[in-house]
Structure formats: structure tokens, C-alpha cells
Motif scaffolding. Structure first.
Motif, mmCIF file in Angstrom:
data_model
loop_
_atom_site.group_PDB
_atom_site.id
_atom_site.type_symbol
_atom_site.label_atom_id
_atom_site.label_comp_id
_atom_site.label_asym_id
_atom_site.label_seq_id
_atom_site.Cartn_x
_atom_site.Cartn_y
_atom_site.Cartn_z
ATOM 1 N N GLY A 269 23.690 0.279 19.576
ATOM 2 C CA GLY A 269 23.804 1.352 20.540
ATOM 3 C C GLY A 269 23.305 0.924 21.900
ATOM 4 N N THR A 270 22.994 1.901 22.727
ATOM 5 C CA THR A 270 22.460 1.635 24.056
ATOM 6 C C THR A 270 20.992 1.243 23.936
ATOM 7 O OG1 THR A 270 21.790 3.931 24.353
ATOM 8 C CG2 THR A 270 24.032 3.332 25.059
ATOM 9 N N PRO A 271 20.420 0.644 24.977
ATOM 10 C CA PRO A 271 18.997 0.308 24.916
ATOM 11 C C PRO A 271 18.109 1.499 24.553
ATOM 12 C CG PRO A 271 20.000 -0.832 26.750
ATOM 13 C CD PRO A 271 21.060 0.085 26.201
ATOM 14 N N ALA A 272 18.392 2.663 25.098
ATOM 15 C CA ALA A 272 17.567 3.840 24.795
ATOM 16 C C ALA A 272 17.644 4.202 23.318
ATOM 17 C CB ALA A 272 17.996 5.023 25.654
ATOM 18 N N GLU A 273 18.852 4.145 22.745
ATOM 19 C CA GLU A 273 19.006 4.422 21.311
ATOM 20 C C GLU A 273 18.195 3.445 20.468
ATOM 21 O OE1 GLU A 273 23.072 5.469 19.639
ATOM 22 O OE2 GLU A 273 23.601 4.612 21.581
ATOM 23 N N VAL A 274 18.251 2.186 20.843
ATOM 24 C CA VAL A 274 17.589 1.154 20.048
ATOM 25 C C VAL A 274 16.071 1.257 20.182
ATOM 26 C CG1 VAL A 274 17.284 -1.338 19.832
ATOM 27 C CG2 VAL A 274 19.584 -0.366 20.032
ATOM 28 N N VAL A 275 15.590 1.567 21.381
ATOM 29 C CA VAL A 275 14.150 1.790 21.543
ATOM 30 C C VAL A 275 13.696 2.925 20.629
ATOM 31 C CG1 VAL A 275 12.391 2.647 23.142
ATOM 32 C CG2 VAL A 275 13.986 0.862 23.873
ATOM 33 N N ASP A 276 14.479 3.984 20.560
ATOM 34 C CA ASP A 276 14.127 5.123 19.703
ATOM 35 C C ASP A 276 14.109 4.727 18.240
ATOM 36 O OD1 ASP A 276 13.713 8.091 19.333
ATOM 37 O OD2 ASP A 276 15.565 7.836 18.209
ATOM 38 N N LYS A 277 15.098 3.947 17.806
ATOM 39 C CA LYS A 277 15.153 3.568 16.391
ATOM 40 C C LYS A 277 14.010 2.626 16.028
ATOM 41 C CE LYS A 277 18.223 2.461 12.617
ATOM 42 N NZ LYS A 277 19.632 2.282 12.180
ATOM 43 N N ILE A 278 13.684 1.709 16.917
ATOM 44 C CA ILE A 278 12.534 0.837 16.656
ATOM 45 C C ILE A 278 11.266 1.675 16.523
ATOM 46 C CG2 ILE A 278 11.064 -0.980 17.618
ATOM 47 C CD1 ILE A 278 13.591 -2.208 18.861
ATOM 48 N N GLY A 279 11.130 2.688 17.367
ATOM 49 C CA GLY A 279 9.977 3.575 17.254
ATOM 50 C C GLY A 279 9.914 4.261 15.902
ATOM 51 N N GLN A 280 11.064 4.690 15.382
ATOM 52 C CA GLN A 280 11.100 5.300 14.050
ATOM 53 C C GLN A 280 10.640 4.309 12.986
ATOM 54 O OE1 GLN A 280 15.006 6.912 13.221
ATOM 55 N NE2 GLN A 280 15.198 7.717 15.299
ATOM 56 N N TRP A 281 11.125 3.089 13.076
ATOM 57 C CA TRP A 281 10.721 2.066 12.112
ATOM 58 C C TRP A 281 9.211 1.840 12.154
ATOM 59 C CZ3 TRP A 281 12.383 -1.125 8.251
ATOM 60 C CH2 TRP A 281 13.728 -1.034 7.902
ATOM 61 N N ARG A 282 8.674 1.767 13.332
ATOM 62 C CA ARG A 282 7.238 1.511 13.451
ATOM 63 C C ARG A 282 6.427 2.662 12.859
ATOM 64 N NH1 ARG A 282 6.250 -0.336 19.584
ATOM 65 N NH2 ARG A 282 4.130 -0.704 18.789
ATOM 66 N N ARG A 283 6.831 3.889 13.144
ATOM 67 C CA ARG A 283 6.099 5.046 12.627
ATOM 68 C C ARG A 283 6.222 5.180 11.119
ATOM 69 N NH1 ARG A 283 8.462 7.185 17.269
ATOM 70 N NH2 ARG A 283 10.147 8.144 16.069
ATOM 71 N N ASN A 284 7.406 4.919 10.596
ATOM 72 C CA ASN A 284 7.673 5.202 9.180
ATOM 73 C C ASN A 284 7.319 4.073 8.234
ATOM 74 O OD1 ASN A 284 8.667 7.725 9.906
ATOM 75 N ND2 ASN A 284 10.779 6.992 10.088
ATOM 76 N N THR A 285 7.200 2.855 8.741
ATOM 77 C CA THR A 285 6.958 1.707 7.855
ATOM 78 C C THR A 285 5.732 0.881 8.220
ATOM 79 O OG1 THR A 285 8.284 0.108 9.121
ATOM 80 C CG2 THR A 285 9.461 1.497 7.522
#
Length: 315
Positions: A269-285
Motif C-alpha cells: 500500500g501507500t507509506p501511510a498504510e504500511v506505517v499503520d500495519k507495522i504499528g499493528q504488528w508491533r502492538r499485537n506481537t
């Protein structure tokens, strides 16, 4: 102290790449500020790729890059225990660590891709034996590195025997380069990680699966009175980032993947989308390192875009 979050470049050169291709990617990654350059350790292409001009050896590649980079960490996700004998492998990795000034990281797995073994005449034992050999290799290689200079190392196992080994050369990093273990096995893999791993990596899984496996590793650590926090948590995901939808689509097409599928299963996706998904990974795992699987090695702009517009958005 909380470890700083790190982005690492991960390549699959068996799909078709020369050493010079990999050198360009590594130098681009280093200049852009990435923490590390990793590569797979395979001898046969996968899927519909031609694989041309043919495979490159992982440890020859990393030894070369050790002399042609200055800051990047360098390693494998993952070397196969079926490919090499443990004693010579310990020598190769220690030498590469010396050549890099102490920047090598050692990922080791049991080996799984039967077709590449058949294609290059490498024995491929049944799974039980492969895992036994894998476990012994971890014990031998870490034991060789940990043996004090002037002393010898012995091992008498089911598959390997070493007698009065001088356990040389030593890596620069002491007591050893970081050891990476990964995979989804629910019992033996976490147990091996608890004994040997400095980092545990999960490639190409969803967040729920990753969190559950990290918890298994944590429980295995507790069973042997090891602090689970000593093991770095990491993941690997395919990368497909663009400034706009058209660029995302072009990059997905270049690697033969569907954008919708990549958004669901990778980092797309766009950089903003990817920043958001990385944040989800960090919080959840709880991951503190993420390996970005770059499949189009000619697209250096992709690597630079992520460095400038994704890495900068991570806190």
C-alpha cells in the motif's frame, strides 16, 4: 531497556540474481539507513521464475558483502542444516564475521525444500532425522564458538562426532554471532529456540499466528529458567509500497502478485498504510525487527522510498 525497532532488507536471490545485483541492493540499503541485509539460502528457484542466471551461495555472498559494506548487519534467513557439515559451517561463519568486523548474524533451519536437494545431489533425510541433525548442528556450532582458545571441543551424537577439535577460528563477536531460529513447529522448535536462539523469526504468517508462537517460545524459556526477553522477536513480510495506487499496482505486477492479496498478507500500500500495519504488528506481537522481503531486486527506488517515507514514520 527497550530495543529500538529496526527494518531489515531480506532478499531471495535463488529467484534470479547475480552477486552484483545483491551488492547494489546491499549498498542501497546501507546508504538508506537500514539496519541489515539478509538473504535466503537456497539453490533452486521457486514458482514460475526462471531462476536465471542461477543460484549464488549464501555464505560466499555474505563474505563478499562483508568486505564491500561497512555498517550493515549481514545474515541468512535461514541456512539449511542439510546443506553443510557443522564443523566447516562454523568455520565459514566465523571467518565471515572476521571479514565483516563482527557484523554477521547466523540463521539456521532444518531444511525443507526437497526439490533443491534432488537438483543438486544433497541428501534429504526424513523430517525426524533432519530435525535431529539440526538440533545437533546448533549444539556443535555454538559449542565450537564458545570453547575457550587453547581448549578443545568434543561431541558424540547420533549423527555427528567431533574429537579434540581446536574449535578455531573464533568469530569477532563473543561469545558468538547472534543465532536466529524460526518456524511454526509447536513443540520442538520453541524448545530449540529457548536453548539456542538470540532471535526468533516468523516469516509470512498473520499476527495472531505469530503472537501464539512467540508465546510458545516464551513458555519454553520459562521451563529452562531463561528470561524470554533475551530473545528478540521478529517477522518477515513481502514488501510492495508505492506513493500512490498506480505505483503499488505496478510493483505488485512486477513480482507477479495481486495487490489485494499483498495488502492482506504482506506489507502493501501507500507509506501511510504500511506505517499503520507495522504499528499493528508491533502492538499485537511485540516484534522489534521486521524483515522486508524485496522480490524485485532491480527496483532500488522501492528500497529508498520505504527508507524515506515509512521508516521516518515509525516511532
Amino acid at each position: 531497556m527497550t530495543e529500538e525497532f529496526k527494518l531489515r532488507i531480506f532478499t531471495e536471490p535463488q529467484q534470479g540474481a547475480t552477486y552484483d545485483d545483491l551488492l547494489r541492493v546491499a549498498r542501497t540499503a546501507e546508504a538508506a539507513g537500514y539496519d541489515a541485509f539478509f538473504r535466503s539460502d537456497h539453490y533452486l528457484r521457486m514458482g514460475e521464475s526462471s531462476g536465471l542466471p542461477g543460484p549464488t551461495d549464501a555464505w560466499l555472498t555474505l563474505a563478499g558483502l562483508a568486505r564491500e559494506t561497512s555498517r550493515l548487519r549481514l545474515g541468512t534467513l535461514m541456512s539449511a542444516a542439510t546443506f553443510r557439515l557443522p564443523g566447516p559451517l562454523a568455520v565459514s561463519v566465523a571467518q565471515a564475521d572476521q571479514m565483516s568486523g563482527g557484523r554477521i548474524e547466523f540463521g539456521l533451519g532444518s531444511g525443507w525444500y526437497e526439490e533443491e536437494h534432488t537438483a543438486y545431489g544433497i541428501p534429504f533425510p526424513p523430517l525426524k532425522e533432519r530435525f535431529e541433525r539440526y538440533s545437533e548442528q546448533l549444539e556443535i556450532i555454538t559449542g565450537l564458538w564458545a570453547t575457550p582458545e587453547g581448549e578443545t571441543f568434543d561431541h558424540s551424537g547420533t549423527h555427528y562426532r567431533l574429537s579434540e577439535s581446536p574449535a578455531l577460528p573464533k568469530p569477532v563477536q563473543r561469545p558468538r554471532p547472534p543465532v536466529l531460529i524460526g518456524g511454526g513447529g509447536k513443540k520442538r522448535t520453541p524448545e530449540l529456540a529457548a536453548r539456542f536462539a538470540d532471535e526468533f523469526n516468523l516469516p509470512f504468517v498473520d499476527q495472531e499466528t505469530a503472537a501464539a508462537q512467540f508465546e510458545r517460545v516464551g513458555r519454553a524459556c520459562a521451563e529452562i529458567d531463561r528470561d524470554p526477553a533475551e530473545i528478540v522477536r521478529s517477522a518477515a513480510l513481502v514488501l510492495c509500497v508505492g506513493k500512490d495506487e498506480a505505483q503499488v499496482a505496478r510493483r505488485a505486477e512486477a513480482i507477479g502478485r495481486d495487490v489485494t492479496e499483498l495488502r492482506a498478507n504482506g506489507l502493501a500500500g501507500t507509506p501511510a498504510e504500511v506505517v499503520d500495519k507495522i504499528g499493528q504488528w508491533r502492538r499485537n506481537t511485540g516484534i522489534t525487527r521486521l524483515y522486508l522481503q524485496v522480490l524485485d531486486l532491480s527496483d532500488l527506488d522501492h528500497i529508498e522510498l520505504v527508507a524515506s517515507e515509512v521508516a521516518s514514520g515509525l516511532d
